[in-house]
Design a protein around this motif. Structure first.
Motif, mmCIF file in Angstrom:
data_model
loop_
_atom_site.group_PDB
_atom_site.id
_atom_site.type_symbol
_atom_site.label_atom_id
_atom_site.label_comp_id
_atom_site.label_asym_id
_atom_site.label_seq_id
_atom_site.Cartn_x
_atom_site.Cartn_y
_atom_site.Cartn_z
ATOM 1 N N ALA A 1 -15.047 24.544 11.034
ATOM 2 C CA ALA A 1 -14.167 23.433 10.668
ATOM 3 C C ALA A 1 -14.173 23.210 9.162
ATOM 4 O O ALA A 1 -13.135 22.916 8.552
ATOM 5 C CB ALA A 1 -14.586 22.159 11.390
ATOM 6 N N ASP A 2 -15.335 23.358 8.552
ATOM 7 C CA ASP A 2 -15.455 23.164 7.104
ATOM 8 C C ASP A 2 -14.682 24.219 6.317
ATOM 9 O O ASP A 2 -14.410 24.026 5.127
ATOM 10 C CB ASP A 2 -16.925 23.190 6.681
ATOM 11 C CG ASP A 2 -17.690 21.961 7.136
ATOM 12 O OD1 ASP A 2 -17.040 20.948 7.476
ATOM 13 O OD2 ASP A 2 -18.931 22.014 7.168
ATOM 14 N N ARG A 3 -14.354 25.325 6.967
ATOM 15 C CA ARG A 3 -13.665 26.422 6.276
ATOM 16 C C ARG A 3 -12.143 26.303 6.376
ATOM 17 O O ARG A 3 -11.425 27.117 5.795
ATOM 18 C CB ARG A 3 -14.130 27.764 6.830
ATOM 19 C CG ARG A 3 -15.622 27.986 6.664
ATOM 20 C CD ARG A 3 -16.068 29.293 7.296
ATOM 21 N NE ARG A 3 -15.662 30.445 6.493
ATOM 22 C CZ ARG A 3 -15.836 31.706 6.868
ATOM 23 N NH1 ARG A 3 -16.396 31.974 8.054
ATOM 24 N NH2 ARG A 3 -15.475 32.700 6.086
ATOM 25 N N LEU A 4 -11.639 25.314 7.116
ATOM 26 C CA LEU A 4 -10.199 25.102 7.156
ATOM 27 C C LEU A 4 -9.738 24.668 5.770
ATOM 28 O O LEU A 4 -10.328 23.781 5.156
ATOM 29 C CB LEU A 4 -9.836 24.033 8.193
ATOM 30 C CG LEU A 4 -10.181 24.342 9.651
ATOM 31 C CD1 LEU A 4 -9.678 23.233 10.558
ATOM 32 C CD2 LEU A 4 -9.609 25.687 10.096
ATOM 33 N N ALA A 5 -8.696 25.288 5.292
ATOM 34 C CA ALA A 5 -8.217 25.025 3.939
ATOM 35 C C ALA A 5 -6.710 25.206 3.907
ATOM 36 O O ALA A 5 -6.097 25.668 4.876
ATOM 37 C CB ALA A 5 -8.899 25.965 2.942
ATOM 38 N N GLY A 6 -6.123 24.855 2.784
ATOM 39 C CA GLY A 6 -4.674 24.894 2.685
ATOM 40 C C GLY A 6 -4.093 26.259 2.416
ATOM 41 O O GLY A 6 -2.915 26.372 2.050
ATOM 42 N N SER A 7 -4.884 27.308 2.595
ATOM 43 C CA SER A 7 -4.394 28.672 2.371
ATOM 44 C C SER A 7 -4.958 29.597 3.438
ATOM 45 O O SER A 7 -6.142 29.522 3.774
ATOM 46 C CB SER A 7 -4.807 29.172 0.988
ATOM 47 O OG SER A 7 -4.534 30.566 0.857
ATOM 48 N N LEU A 8 -4.135 30.476 3.931
ATOM 49 C CA LEU A 8 -4.609 31.445 4.922
ATOM 50 C C LEU A 8 -5.601 32.418 4.308
ATOM 51 O O LEU A 8 -6.387 33.041 5.030
ATOM 52 C CB LEU A 8 -3.431 32.183 5.554
ATOM 53 C CG LEU A 8 -2.636 33.194 4.724
ATOM 54 C CD1 LEU A 8 -3.185 34.611 4.869
ATOM 55 C CD2 LEU A 8 -1.167 33.167 5.107
ATOM 56 N N MET B 1 -17.519 33.236 11.119
ATOM 57 C CA MET B 1 -16.494 34.123 11.656
ATOM 58 C C MET B 1 -15.773 34.799 10.503
ATOM 59 O O MET B 1 -15.425 34.153 9.516
ATOM 60 C CB MET B 1 -15.499 33.333 12.509
ATOM 61 C CG MET B 1 -14.442 34.193 13.193
ATOM 62 S SD MET B 1 -13.305 33.245 14.232
ATOM 63 C CE MET B 1 -12.261 32.488 12.979
ATOM 64 N N ASN B 2 -15.547 36.079 10.636
ATOM 65 C CA ASN B 2 -14.850 36.857 9.627
ATOM 66 C C ASN B 2 -13.606 37.480 10.258
ATOM 67 O O ASN B 2 -13.676 38.017 11.369
ATOM 68 C CB ASN B 2 -15.763 37.955 9.068
ATOM 69 C CG ASN B 2 -15.065 38.837 8.055
ATOM 70 O OD1 ASN B 2 -14.417 39.814 8.406
ATOM 71 N ND2 ASN B 2 -15.190 38.492 6.787
ATOM 72 N N VAL B 3 -12.485 37.396 9.551
ATOM 73 C CA VAL B 3 -11.223 37.962 10.043
ATOM 74 C C VAL B 3 -10.687 38.950 9.023
ATOM 75 O O VAL B 3 -10.528 38.610 7.848
ATOM 76 C CB VAL B 3 -10.184 36.853 10.309
ATOM 77 C CG1 VAL B 3 -8.834 37.455 10.674
ATOM 78 C CG2 VAL B 3 -10.665 35.922 11.425
ATOM 79 N N ASP B 4 -10.436 40.173 9.454
ATOM 80 C CA ASP B 4 -9.881 41.222 8.608
ATOM 81 C C ASP B 4 -8.468 41.513 9.081
ATOM 82 O O ASP B 4 -8.264 42.060 10.175
ATOM 83 C CB ASP B 4 -10.753 42.469 8.687
ATOM 84 C CG ASP B 4 -10.259 43.604 7.792
ATOM 85 O OD1 ASP B 4 -9.167 43.470 7.208
ATOM 86 O OD2 ASP B 4 -10.966 44.621 7.688
ATOM 87 N N ILE B 5 -7.462 41.148 8.261
ATOM 88 C CA ILE B 5 -6.064 41.331 8.641
ATOM 89 C C ILE B 5 -5.429 42.540 7.951
ATOM 90 O O ILE B 5 -4.211 42.726 8.019
ATOM 91 C CB ILE B 5 -5.243 40.063 8.341
ATOM 92 C CG1 ILE B 5 -5.338 39.683 6.856
ATOM 93 C CG2 ILE B 5 -5.720 38.899 9.221
ATOM 94 C CD1 ILE B 5 -4.466 38.493 6.468
ATOM 95 N N GLY B 6 -6.248 43.374 7.338
ATOM 96 C CA GLY B 6 -5.708 44.520 6.614
ATOM 97 C C GLY B 6 -4.855 45.430 7.461
ATOM 98 O O GLY B 6 -3.791 45.905 7.017
ATOM 99 N N ASN B 7 -5.280 45.702 8.692
ATOM 100 C CA ASN B 7 -4.528 46.603 9.567
ATOM 101 C C ASN B 7 -3.333 45.940 10.235
ATOM 102 O O ASN B 7 -2.645 46.564 11.053
ATOM 103 C CB ASN B 7 -5.447 47.190 10.636
ATOM 104 C CG ASN B 7 -6.281 48.338 10.116
ATOM 105 O OD1 ASN B 7 -6.065 48.835 9.014
ATOM 106 N ND2 ASN B 7 -7.256 48.764 10.907
#
Length: 427
Positions: free
Chosen positions: A216-223, A1-7
């Motif tokens: 789940a493996d991509r959960l980390a301490g930074s957004l 899954m890829n999330v783009d928050i630029g906009n």
């Protein structure tokens, strides 16, 4: 899954990159709390362990021996929406229906439409006392008996360790799946609750769970390192600045039920203590022609979440000599949908209206596993940041008690409020 928050940055609500940098310290703390909850399998947090704790073999055993034309899942809310999302996007060859409402005309129409002799019924309720679910199941059971169909040969139960359904399963030797402990219904798509229907419909359960495990493996301490947390933190930050509505707009017909599933997850989990976002459901490109006007030019109180697969099968557009349409010839529906998607995204950004892009590689088992898990993790993070009780639903319980009291199911003070309704009728 890829999330783009630029906009999501620099729009009318004033969220900037520096705000996210500051928020990221709180994300790190929230991640630690979430990981502690997962390690202890605490209520709610246990849902984020399902990629590892769900046993697909148990689900396959319950489905073994059935080769139905129809599947009737009898449940409501989280007992149906996860399964509907998976089968709506991935199921093939089996007609999957969901009795998740008690409109009598609608229920009767569905029961009358299907061949009950080639139908499997999955009745889903953790407590075994859900009024809507049990009422619909009794209607289906009576219809099967009237049709000369042995309902005990075609019914699978998904429920808790105790209750009416568990007792019925034991009495009639029905296949029974356990609802996992510590997993609220709206977080149960990746468990027995959501995956039995998927198995019957021919979905590869291992691939769904593998996709969820990847996320789940991509959960980390930074957004900035976790797509799920990027979405959860950004939606929280925008809500704090006035984005009271989150309009979720998939650009794939197969993901329409996903938007419905998301609406329950977001509303029931985060609508607490005067906080939360109202989820709105839309569908691209259809609702560009019905809702986009409001999102672009109405009140600046919304986030639009655009969801799409990066790859899909395509259909070519034939050449034409119709005036003004020749530019379409030789193109494809997929290219047109992509253009519509990017145009909507740009249109919102140009008007200063915040939007986020969520993409999966394709609408397949792995992609759906990533998407469902990612949104659940995003919701949990949002709840931690907002300091709400993410895994409870007291307002829902209030309504249930009121209805039970009205129907004579016990003494409930909530039912008294019904008789106190203020009226101002115009005839």
């Amino acid at each position: 899954m890829n999330v783009d928050i630029g906009n999501a940055l620099g729009g009318d609500l004033g969220l900037e990159r520096g705000d996210l940098d500051t928020l990221d310290e709180r994300v790190a703390d929230a991640h630690e709390r979430i990981e502690r909850g997962r390690a202890r399998s605490e209520h709610g947090y246990a849902a984020l362990n399902l990629p590892d704790t769900c046993d697909p073999d148990a689900i396959r055993r319950a489905a073994d021996g059935f080769d139905p034309e129809h599947l009737l899942t009898v449940g409501i809310g989280g007992s149906a929406l996860g399964a509907a999302t998976l089968t709506g996007a991935l199921g093939a060859g089996v007609d999957c229906r969901y009795l998740d409402n008690v409109d009598p005309v609608w229920v009767r129409a569905i029961v009358d439409e299907v061949d009950l002799s080639s139908t499997v019924v999955n009745v889903v309720s953790r407590s075994g006392t859900t009024a809507e679910t049990l009422s619909n199941f009794l209607v289906v059971r009576e219809a099967m008996e009237a049709a000369g169909v042995d309902w005990t040969e075609r019914t699978v139960v998904t429920t808790g360790t105790e209750g009416n359904l568990r007792s019925m399963a034991a009495r009639h030797d029905l296949p029974a799946l356990d609802v996992p402990d510590g997993v609220p219904g709206r977080f149960s798509a990746l468990s027995t609750v959501g995956l039995f229907a998927a198995e019957v419909a021919g979905v590869d359960l291992d691939a769904v769970l593998a996709g969820a495990a990847d996320e789940a493996d991509r959960l980390a301490g930074s957004l900035f390192e976790s797509p799920a947390y990027a979405y959860g933190a950004t939606t929280y930050a925008l809500a704090e600045r006035g984005a009271a509505t989150n309009a979720v707009m998939p650009y794939a017909e197969s993901l329409e039920r996903f938007a419905e599933w998301f609406a329950q997850l977001w509303a029931e989990s985060l609508g607490k203590d005067g906080r939360g976002q109202t989820p709105a459901r839309a569908l691209g490109a259809t609702d560009q022609h019905s809702q986009l006007q409001l999102y672009r030019a109405g009140p600046a109180d919304k986030l639009v979440t655009l969801v799409r697969p990066r790859e899909s099968n395509d259909v070519g557009i034939p050449e034409t000599d119709l005036e003004g349409l020749s530019y379409l010839g030789g193109s494809s529906l997929g290219e047109l949908l992509d253009a519509e998607f990017r145009a909507t995204e740009a249109s919102l950004a140009a008007a200063g209206r915040e939007n986020v892009r969520i993409e999966i590689d394709r609408v397949d088992e792995r992609g759906l596993g990533e998407l469902l898990y990612g949104m659940e993790a995003a919701c949990v993070l949002y709840g931690e940041l907002a300091e709400v009780s993410t895994f409870t639903q007291p307002a829902v319980e209030w309504g249930k008690n009121a209805a039970r009291g009205l129907l004579g199911g016990g003494e409930f003070s909530e039912a008294d409020a019904v008789t106190e309704k203020r009226r101002l009728e115009v005839e």
